[in-house]
Structures are given as C-alpha cells and as structure tokens.
Design an enzyme around this catalytic site. Structure first.
Site, PDB file in Angstrom:
ATOM      1  N   GLY A 213      -0.888   1.765  12.567  1.00 60.37           N
ATOM      2  CA  GLY A 213      -1.790   0.618  12.002  1.00 60.37           C
ATOM      3  C   GLY A 213      -2.061   1.087  10.614  1.00 60.37           C
ATOM      4  O   GLY A 213      -2.220   2.189  10.054  1.00 60.37           O
ATOM      5  N   CYS A 214      -2.514  -0.076   9.867  1.00 63.74           N
ATOM      6  CA  CYS A 214      -2.937   0.084   8.493  1.00 63.74           C
ATOM      7  C   CYS A 214      -3.974   0.885   8.233  1.00 63.74           C
ATOM      8  O   CYS A 214      -4.223   1.668   7.447  1.00 63.74           O
ATOM      9  CB  CYS A 214      -3.103  -1.415   7.944  1.00 63.74           C
ATOM     10  SG  CYS A 214      -4.155  -2.339   8.967  1.00 63.74           S
ATOM     11  N   TYR A 215      -5.285   0.612   8.800  1.00 62.64           N
ATOM     12  CA  TYR A 215      -6.467   1.519   8.746  1.00 62.64           C
ATOM     13  C   TYR A 215      -6.121   2.941   9.135  1.00 62.64           C
ATOM     14  O   TYR A 215      -6.629   3.811   8.340  1.00 62.64           O
ATOM     15  CB  TYR A 215      -7.516   0.775   9.664  1.00 62.64           C
ATOM     16  CG  TYR A 215      -8.220  -0.238   8.921  1.00 62.64           C
ATOM     17  CD1 TYR A 215      -8.771  -0.464   7.789  1.00 62.64           C
ATOM     18  CD2 TYR A 215      -8.342  -1.577   9.892  1.00 62.64           C
ATOM     19  CE1 TYR A 215      -9.226  -1.559   7.309  1.00 62.64           C
ATOM     20  CE2 TYR A 215      -8.500  -2.438   9.474  1.00 62.64           C
ATOM     21  CZ  TYR A 215      -9.454  -2.762   8.205  1.00 62.64           C
ATOM     22  OH  TYR A 215     -10.033  -3.840   7.616  1.00 62.64           O
TER      23      TYR A 215
ATOM     24  N   THR B 140      -3.461   4.453   8.903  1.00 60.11           N
ATOM     25  CA  THR B 140      -2.671   5.614   7.882  1.00 60.11           C
ATOM     26  C   THR B 140      -3.772   5.580   6.771  1.00 60.11           C
ATOM     27  O   THR B 140      -3.492   7.032   6.229  1.00 60.11           O
ATOM     28  CB  THR B 140      -1.554   4.161   7.350  1.00 60.11           C
ATOM     29  OG1 THR B 140      -0.689   3.762   8.417  1.00 60.11           O
ATOM     30  CG2 THR B 140      -0.944   4.692   5.874  1.00 60.11           C
ATOM     31  N   ALA B 141      -4.267   4.939   6.034  1.00 59.76           N
ATOM     32  CA  ALA B 141      -5.329   5.388   5.171  1.00 59.76           C
ATOM     33  C   ALA B 141      -6.295   6.365   5.668  1.00 59.76           C
ATOM     34  O   ALA B 141      -6.623   7.443   4.768  1.00 59.76           O
ATOM     35  CB  ALA B 141      -6.107   4.011   4.460  1.00 59.76           C
TER      36      ALA B 141
END
Lengths: 347, 347, 347, 347
Positions: free
Chosen positions: C161-163, C165-166
């Site tokens: 997921g995008c969150y 990943t960061a």
C-alpha cells in the site's frame, strides 16, 4: 461608513419581518441562500427543504455556513406558512413548484433557469419542455441593476445565471449607449458553478492543475445574455465561451467589443462610472480585478480599457458565482420584493 | 509505436554527440532545459550556469528534475568547449552573451525575447534598447512547425514566447488560408510562466483561489504574435489578453476569429488536420483540451469549432508553458540545428 | 551519470523481452502502470483491460499518459499470451484473477491489498472474506528494499500500500536495529491515493482549501505496517493516522519514535545512510522533503532528526503515492521477477 | 438562535463604544483584525497603521476585506486618542510600542510572540533579546478559554500563536485531568500562517502540489505549548512538528497522547464535552473536522478518539489560523477587556 456593514450587537432583540422558505437547500446555491436568510437582519429561515437530502442537517452538509437546521421535504400545502420563497432547483425541476407557490400568493425568487427566458421557443430549444410557460411573460429577469423597479413589484423573479450576471453587467453601459458591435465573451468559473454534481469531471484529480474551455458548441447561458443585451440596444453578434478554473468560488467575464464608433478609455470609464454611480454592488476599479477580491461578497468589480492597436472596448467583470451569481443576488432581489433596503443582509 | 517513446536500457552505453551549455539554468525555463539536455540520448550537459545562484546545486533548487550538477558562473572565454548553447536569461540580459557565443561559432537557442522581433523599432518600443541588433536580421523565429527549414541551418534561433507559441499554432492554418479577419485571443497561463520572480504578486496567498486578467494595456507578446501571423497572410486586428490561473504549468490560448469568408466546422477541421498532418507535437482533438492533458509534454493540443450563431471560427490550443512554450521547444529546435530527429529526447 | 536516465535514441530498434498485461488499467494506479510498461525499454504492453471501461481508449481517459491503446475486457483464457501481469483491481476483486494467472504460470504483481497480509485472520478482520487464501503463504510482500531476494524468485508479489511503503521505509533501519519503541505515524496523501472514486468526498469543492484526518478509528493500512515492522524487530505500539491533502499526487509519512535507547542525530543519519547505501530509489536528504520533490518519480526521500527536548527519533518519508506507492514499485518488482535491472524504465 | 449571528439592519444608527487602533495592519493578521474591528457592532477603527505600507489604502492591499481606510504611520504621541490597541507586528518588533501603549494606559492585545512566554530565559533562547521584559510578568496569555478571568482585567494580553491555540485547546481537558503522558503533536497549516513574507519558499510554484514538514529541529511555538500545558497539569514529553499545506487559511493540530491511565472513547468524549460546555467557539464534533469547515470563522472544532490497538488518546483540532489562531481571538480577548460579550463581532 454605512452601519449596515456591521454585525448586530449580541444583546439586541430580533424580530423577523418575513418568514422565508428555501427550497433546494442542499445544493451549493440553495445552501448559501439558506445561510444568508439565516443571518439576515429581517428574515427568518422558516424552512429549508431538499429533494434528496431531507432528514440531513444543513450544518453537516455545509459545516462552514453554520445553519443549525434539518432539511425537510417540501410540503406544497404549507405555502401559507411563508411570506416568501427562494427556489434553487435544477432547471426543469423548478417550474412546477414555483408555479404553485406563485398561485398561492407567495413571492418567489427562482434561482433556476426556468423563467429567465421570455421567449418560450428559445427556452425549449435551450432546455426542453417548459412546465409552467404561462408565467414566462410575468417573470421579471432579476439582474437587479437593470430591472430594479420591476423586481420591486414582482411576484416572480427569475434570478440570472452566473455567467449572464457578470457578462451583462460588464456590457450594459455600452449596450445602453448603442455602442456594442461584435462581442466576444471569454469567461471562466470556479467549480461550484457547476453545482453539486458527482462524477469524474468534477473529481479533484480532474480539475486540479487544469484549465479547460467547455460548452464551445453553444452554452445555454448565451441566449440569456443575448436577450438582455438586445433589450438594452442594438448589439452585434455575441460569442460566449466559458472555461473551468481550479478554484471553488469565483467567475470572470472578459468581454471584447468592436464599438459602433471609436471610444477612448476616458469616455469608457466615464460611461461606466455614471451608469453604476450609486450602485451598492457594482464597483469600477482601476486595474483588472481578480476573483479573489470579491470572494464571499455580493460585489461585481469591473475594469474597462481600450485595446490600443485595435480600438476594441474591453470590460472585465469579476463576481463570486455563488453570491452575485446566485444566492447573493437572490437575497438582493428578495429585499426589494419585500420592501427592504437592497443591501440588507449582504454587506 | 515509435521506439523513441521509451527509455534507454540501463546497460546500454552512452556517447554524447554534442556538448551543450545551458546559461541561466536557475530560472524555471533554464532549469527544465538543463534537465532535458541531461536526459537527452545525444546531448551532454557540459555546463549549467547562473548569474545569481552559482555555487548552488541544481538538484537542490529543483529537486524533482534530478540533475546532479553544480551551477557555475558563465565563462565567456570557454565558448570553444561547447557544441551548442541554450540561453535562458531575462529579456534584455541575453543579447550580449548570445552575440558573443554566435561570434565564437556556437549555435544558440535563445529562450529570451531578445531576438524574436525582426523589426528593431518594434523591439525597442516593446522592450527598450537592444544590445546586439546586428543579429536581429539573422535570428530565426523558432516556432518549429512554421520555420523548420530555416531552423535547420540557423546559427541563432529565437525561441518563441509561451503565449505566441500557443496562439500562433492555433491560428496558423487559418492565416495561411487567408481566412483571418478580426481576432480576439483570450489566453491563460499558470504561474511558472511569469518566471521565478519574488514578490507579493506570485505569493501563494495572492494566486490561490484567484483568476485575473493582466497586461490589458498591451502585453509584450502581442507584437510577436502579429509579426508571425502577418508573415503567413493578411490578418485583421489582433487583440490579445492573458489571465493568471492558480496552477503551476499549463497555458491555454482561446482564439476567436471573424473569418474572411464563411467556414463550417468540417472545413475547419480538415484545414487543420492537413496542415498539422505528420507533426509530432501538434495534435488535433475532438473536444476542447485541458492544460492538464499536456502537462510535462512538448505537445500542443488544438480543438477547432465554429460558433453557430455568429459564424466565428474558434481555436483552443493547450500547451505546457515550460515545455512547448519554452524549454521543450528549445530542445526541439536544437535537435534540428544539430541534425538530429526533431523529437529526440522529448517523447 | 547512469545511461539509464536517458531516453532511447529515436532510430534505435525496439525488441520486447516480455509481453505484459495490465488488468484494471482504468484506475489511477493501473493507468500509470500501463503507461510505465508502454515506455519501458524491455516490456511490451500486450493488453490493458478494464472491468467497466472496456472499449474506451486509455489516452482518452488519461490523455497525459499518451498510451494509444483501447481498453479491453479481460479474457482469462488468454493467459498464455502474456509473460507477466500487473493486476490493479480494488481489494477483494483481485484474488480470483490473480489466482488464475498464477496457476497458468504467469508471474503477477498484484497492486491490490489481497495478498499483502500473511495472516488470513488479520486479512479477514481488515477486508472481509478472502477469495484465494491458499496463495497467502506464497505471496511475497513487494517492498523491494526489504524483500528484494524473495521478489526475484516470486510467482506472486503483493505490491505494498502507499502509506505502508513510505512508513516502513521511514522506520525500517530503526526497526532492524531493534530501536523502535512506541511509534506514531502521522501521514498525509494527495487525492489520487483514494483511487478513481466518485462522490461528494472527492469532489473538487470538498477537497479544495481543506485538510482532514480520516480513518482515525483504524485505517486498513495499519496491519500491513505492523506486519512488516515486526518482521524486522521487536517494535512498540504503532498508531497510524492519515490525512487528506489538497493535491493530486504525493504522500508524506511523518514518524515519531520513542527509541529503545538514546540515539543522537548523528547515529541516526549514519544508520539510515548505511542501510540505504546503494539503493536507487531511497535518498536520504538533509532537510525535510516536500512531496513535490518526488512527484512523478519512483523515489522515496527520507529525512531523519532527533527531537531535542524529548529524544524522540523522527523520520519523514516523501513518495509519489502513484509511483513508489503503487505503479512505480510494481514495475520495480516486475523488473526483478523478470531478471532485469531494478531501475529499468523508472529512471 | 442567537441574534448576534445576524447583520445589523441597514437603517440602525451606530454609536461606537471604543476607538481602536490596529498597528501593523498591512500583514495578514493585522489586516483581518482591522476588518473585524471595522465590522464590529461596538468598535470603531480609529487608525490602521503600517511600518512599510503607510499611505497605501487597506482596501487596495486586501480588496476582499473592504476596509476603506488609508494606512498611516504610527504616532506614539497619539495614544490618548484610542481606547484600545491591537498590535500585529512581527516578534521582536512589538515589545517597544506595546510597552509605550500600556504605559499610556491603553489596553493592548499583542498578536506578536513578544509577551507570550512568562520566562524571560525561555523567550530569549527562542527569540533573542527582549525589549520590554518588565511586562512579561503582567501579560496575560490570551487563550481565552483557559484564562478568561485574567483577560477580563488585563492591561496587556499576549495573543497566542496559531499552532498553540489549536494544540492547547486539543489537549487542555486531558491535561487538566492529569492524563497527559507522552505527547506527539503533528500539525499542519496553510500558507497565510507564515505571514506576508516574500521569497522562493512561499512562491506559488513552491507550495502548489507540495506538503512539507518544517521546523523539525525545534519550532518556536513549542515552548508556548509546553508552558500552558504544564500550568494545567503534569505532562509528559512534548514533540511538536508542523507541516505546510497548499491552502491559504486553515490549521490542524493532530495530537497523540499516551494517557497516564487507560481511557476509553466514551470517557474522552464526556471529558471534553463537559470542559467545553458553553464555549461559543469550541465545538466537539463526531468526525475528524476538516479545516475548510472552520474557514473564516473563530471556531475551533475538535474530535477525540482512542486508538484501539495502542490505547492512545487522540485529539484533532481544526481552526482558521488567521481567525481563532490570530485576529479572531484578538477580538475575542478585546471584547472581554472592554467588558463586551465575548462573541461580539465574531459570530
């Protein structure tokens, strides 16, 4: 400094002079109209109705407006409870309820397009069938600065479209002077002008960092602009193209006119200054206005200039599409219909 | 599908065909030009210079471009080190260095306005004194689609302004057909078009939620537009007014033309389709383009239509002001000057 | 300077090493994935399918990506035509087709959430029933920098997921060092992170000039973050709250960690520098990064600091949610699965 | 429905109860303060001064506020002409004039940071030398909801910073209950919070499509937050990190608290509801608020929740940084100092 520009003192009593229903209060224009009635020094928001959001609280849908009421369904039999109505339905949907209210003796400001065009054929070509065409002849086109006297005595005021409001105010002094030859109106509006419509087109990602012309095959606000300009004088061919800008509220009409005879900037400025002298909501300015300047106000700011190399007269008019272009002007008209000061609740 | 649209494989060797200096690489257009040279399959970024930011790293000023070089001061004696130059100084500041480079035999694309106008009197009226007027006659106006052959052999190409690029591409097919009567160009640009300028006017709070006409007393891009259109054919009076839009990159030219004779949409579409057939960077589209569609590309997308009630021909051209309107077109021209495929490094 | 950062020369021949299908190419992540495949120096976009937009052209839905193909319906019997697949369906909808493709021997990167969680019970608590739970054990969690070796040999990679990943990249070096005590992750994402969803919530007027926390009762990306951090070491209680920002692409994870023992900024910087040394897509930076810096790149930029008065370790990680947070990382993983250089087509 | 929410009727006479000078009226907070005084039902804007823009009209600098006065230079000898003063200078610049006004018997609300910190050493560590430290002991910290009684009798009120206003309101009920252990405050503000500052950092192109943490090495609002929380109770270590959001007005404080003992959401909601019961400008809401909801209002909207997996108490407070975070709260305090209803001119 006018005292009307100030808030009421917190202890002062409030007695309403008129009970107002806002029908269609869940849309952008209707919600602002409800909020303006709610804060008005002489009006009481007696009902705020919605066709699809009944039961929802208005301050939940539009927190910023802080109107602590629940949306209800419209009860056509309750017309007698209201001293006036603002109807903010989509075009086509307003005619029936407006007609009913007028018959029941309730003065109406209709924010939809249903009664703006005097000519039924033009209406039907633009919008389709009309549900209450018998009222087309009676409805007053509510661009207040043009038809103030008629608005005062009207039972039904057709509130102008947002683009026509800016464009006509930008061109009226020239049209009245018989100077309007060929006209190009290149306009631009923030997203709220399209109403509270779902879908890809108004998704944040579609609008952000974008700028797009639309309606180039013929936008339905053009006949409205032409009708009003032609009432003022003989005008040349009118082209009107709007653009979508990535902002929420704000509308600019940039108007380019081939004048019937040479005019210079000085004459132009004098013409407009005289025409709008004393108008509370039209301000002539020395530089092209930005829409941010008039955000959340009922103002129309206009700058005029002459294009040196071509002699074209140019007028740039900025409004907030939800205020002077919709709900603000509806209140301005309602004030007149009810015998109040035109600026009441708006300054 | 052209192979040029793909990235080079990571293992493939790179041998530069030309060493390029970008002078003025700390501004918006110069920085993008440096980045395009840096990624170009045939060019090497041999130097990136700046007048005020020398010593600063380019990837610190413009992290997103990822060009890992330090800005240096320009050394005019090093001209021999370079096979070509892109100069991206403000107008007035470019003439001297451009002149020096050309004398030293370095082919130059000048992104400033200094060599765009052929007529020295028009230049000086618009911008003030000219520092190297002897080159005005030789400089080729680098709207590639109009002057491709001249660009190929040029020592000095004057890269067009952003508004002229869109406006002229929007109008050229009509002008070449001798059909352009009176013209109104209502254009709009994102903020990067104004360059990296400090001050209240481009502060976020000034631009956000705003839309403003400017330069209405006469914008300096007008003479450039007129020069090029008149070279193509006899054209009527040209009015040009730009607006500032709250976005960073993107430019729209909305053009309204009174045609010399009646044209219908079909003829218009055919005229444009034929004129731009085979052009890599001009695309005719069926609906008005949004600037977001061409963001970060060297494309110009154009939609044409006829305004039914007036017969006006309308053309809407969208570009990215930093790409086709500045640095992208500079590379397009440099490719031609160096004998490469025009699209190299741009698609 | 790596040659991989450059475009291919226009005349060079292109021979594809792998034919790729992108399923779900009409959504934001799928469309970008299709575009990245289309420009990749070794991949061919053999099919782009969509469940609801079949028949539509991809370059009409997403003009800026310039992928000139028509979306088709997925034909599960054509698996043999493809060397690899990227599936970009909503969670819940992906499991079945992913399972089918894997069985048919097609390596798959699944951009949905369906195979990210190893524990079926956690999955079902978070998302509901699972349609292909037999693959949960085999799927590799595709945060490339953590699981590179496993990705290389995988048949099925679950793209993070995008969150996560960061957040995970921001915390991994600390977690591997066993230093992560209590954690607060306060994150923010642009609107594209929510996918191409209609409705009031992502209407321009709802997002513009707004900033809102959401998912505070428990966002479904939290279990994913916890799973990965706990694999790396013993970590304290993790709180994760995202916010919606008025921009289209960009994501920031601001992480606040009570360290298991005192650390100073110097040690922190050294720890991260060593951990990410040689990583092509993780960059340590000296100042807090802005999401604009990594827009349209596959980069994750991280800044670490120690909060003086409290001794908390802080890490701020910026990515483009559609690139490193979705489609970019999918290509990064696919490169590894197919034996290519990890950066191919991404730099 | 309180009558205070309405505009004054246009015919009603206005008699001012107090003549107010706004010093520093050309900055964002000062200009709004001048506008709020101008519309206030009991105040008269007797002077609006500016250090650098004297001679400029306020309605030219800030058209939207519509305050038709000219900015003048401050004349320290005219103190006797005013019943009260709002000083909106940058920190460091305010001390001298504030001191002078107080000595001359004029009640002052100081919007700068100069008198917010009680401890001179902390002030000097944070901001440098103090020009009127003898008043530090007397100045009342004007977070109205915490120090209402002291504000009423004060000669000098130090108006809180924007971040402290939201953060302290978000945490006060927990702090008063002695429940605040470790705290992380992750906040975000629109650009107007930085003041009317030129330069690259707040240029539209720098902020647009960006989101950036800043001040991570120690933001000067932290000591202010700590001072006030510690007055309320024993609190754990406080980390505070702000972020810049691409919008103009709006501020969010997202607060994460390790409670001293377990609390559930129900207790949390009750605690806050009781604490803020009767407060005109603090509203507890059922869902996380967006800053757009409170734009152009003096409201602080707070949502509280408990993070299930960790037991952390969370509070999210949204304000308009220019209203409740600056000029609105200044009026709220001035109302109390002058004996008016606290909401006068604000609702």
């Amino acid at each position: 400094m006018r005292s009307g520009r100030r808030w009421r003192r917190s202890g002062d009593p409030f007695v309403s002079d008129a009970r107002v229903i806002v029908a269609g209060a869940s849309g952008f224009a209707g919600a602002l109209a409800a909020s303006l009635v709610h804060r008005h020094p002489r009006l009481e928001l007696a009902a705020a109705t919605a066709r699809t959001d009944a039961g929802e609280r208005l301050d939940r849908l539009y927190p910023r407006y802080r109107v602590p009421v629940e949306l209800t369904e419209l009860d056509p039999d309750r017309a007698g409870d209201f001293d006036a109505a603002i109807v903010a339905y989509p075009h086509g949907a307003a005619a029936e309820i407006v007609s009913r209210l007028v018959q029941d003796g309730v003065p109406v400001v209709d924010v939809s397009a249903d009664f703006r065009l005097h000519d039924q054929a033009v209406y039907e070509e633009t919008y389709g069938d009309h549900g209450a065409s018998e009222l087309l002849g009676e409805a007053v086109y509510g661009l207040t600065e043009l038809h103030r006297d008629q608005v005062r005595g009207a039972r039904l005021v057709a509130n102008p479209g947002c683009y026509p409001t800016a464009a006509i105010l930008a061109l009226a002094p020239l049209a009245e002077a018989g100077l309007v030859g060929e006209v190009v109106i290149s306009a631009a509006s923030g997203v709220s002008g399209a109403g509270r419509v779902a879908g890809d087109r108004f998704h944040f990602v579609s609008v952000d960092e974008n700028f797009t012309p639309y309606g180039v095959e013929g936008h339905r606000h053009r006949p409205e602009i032409v009708q009003e300009l032609e009432e003022l004088g003989n005008v040349g061919a009118v082209t009107f193209v709007p653009h979508l800008v990535p902002l929420d509220q704000g509308l600019m009409a940039s108007c380019f006119v081939a004048p019937r005879r040479a005019v210079d900037a000085e004459e132009l400025r004098r013409l407009y200054a005289e025409r709008y002298d004393g108008e509370a909501f039209v301000e002539m300015v020395d530089e092209p206005p930005g829409v941010r300047e008039v955000r959340d106000t009922n103002l129309c700011r206009i700058h005029v200039a002459v294009d040196g190399p071509t002699g074209r007269a140019m007028a740039f008019a900025a409004i907030d599409n939800l205020w002077k272009g919709a709900a603000g002007q509806a209140i301005q008209n309602l004030n007149l219909m009810l015998g109040f000061d035109e600026t009441e609740g708006l300054v």
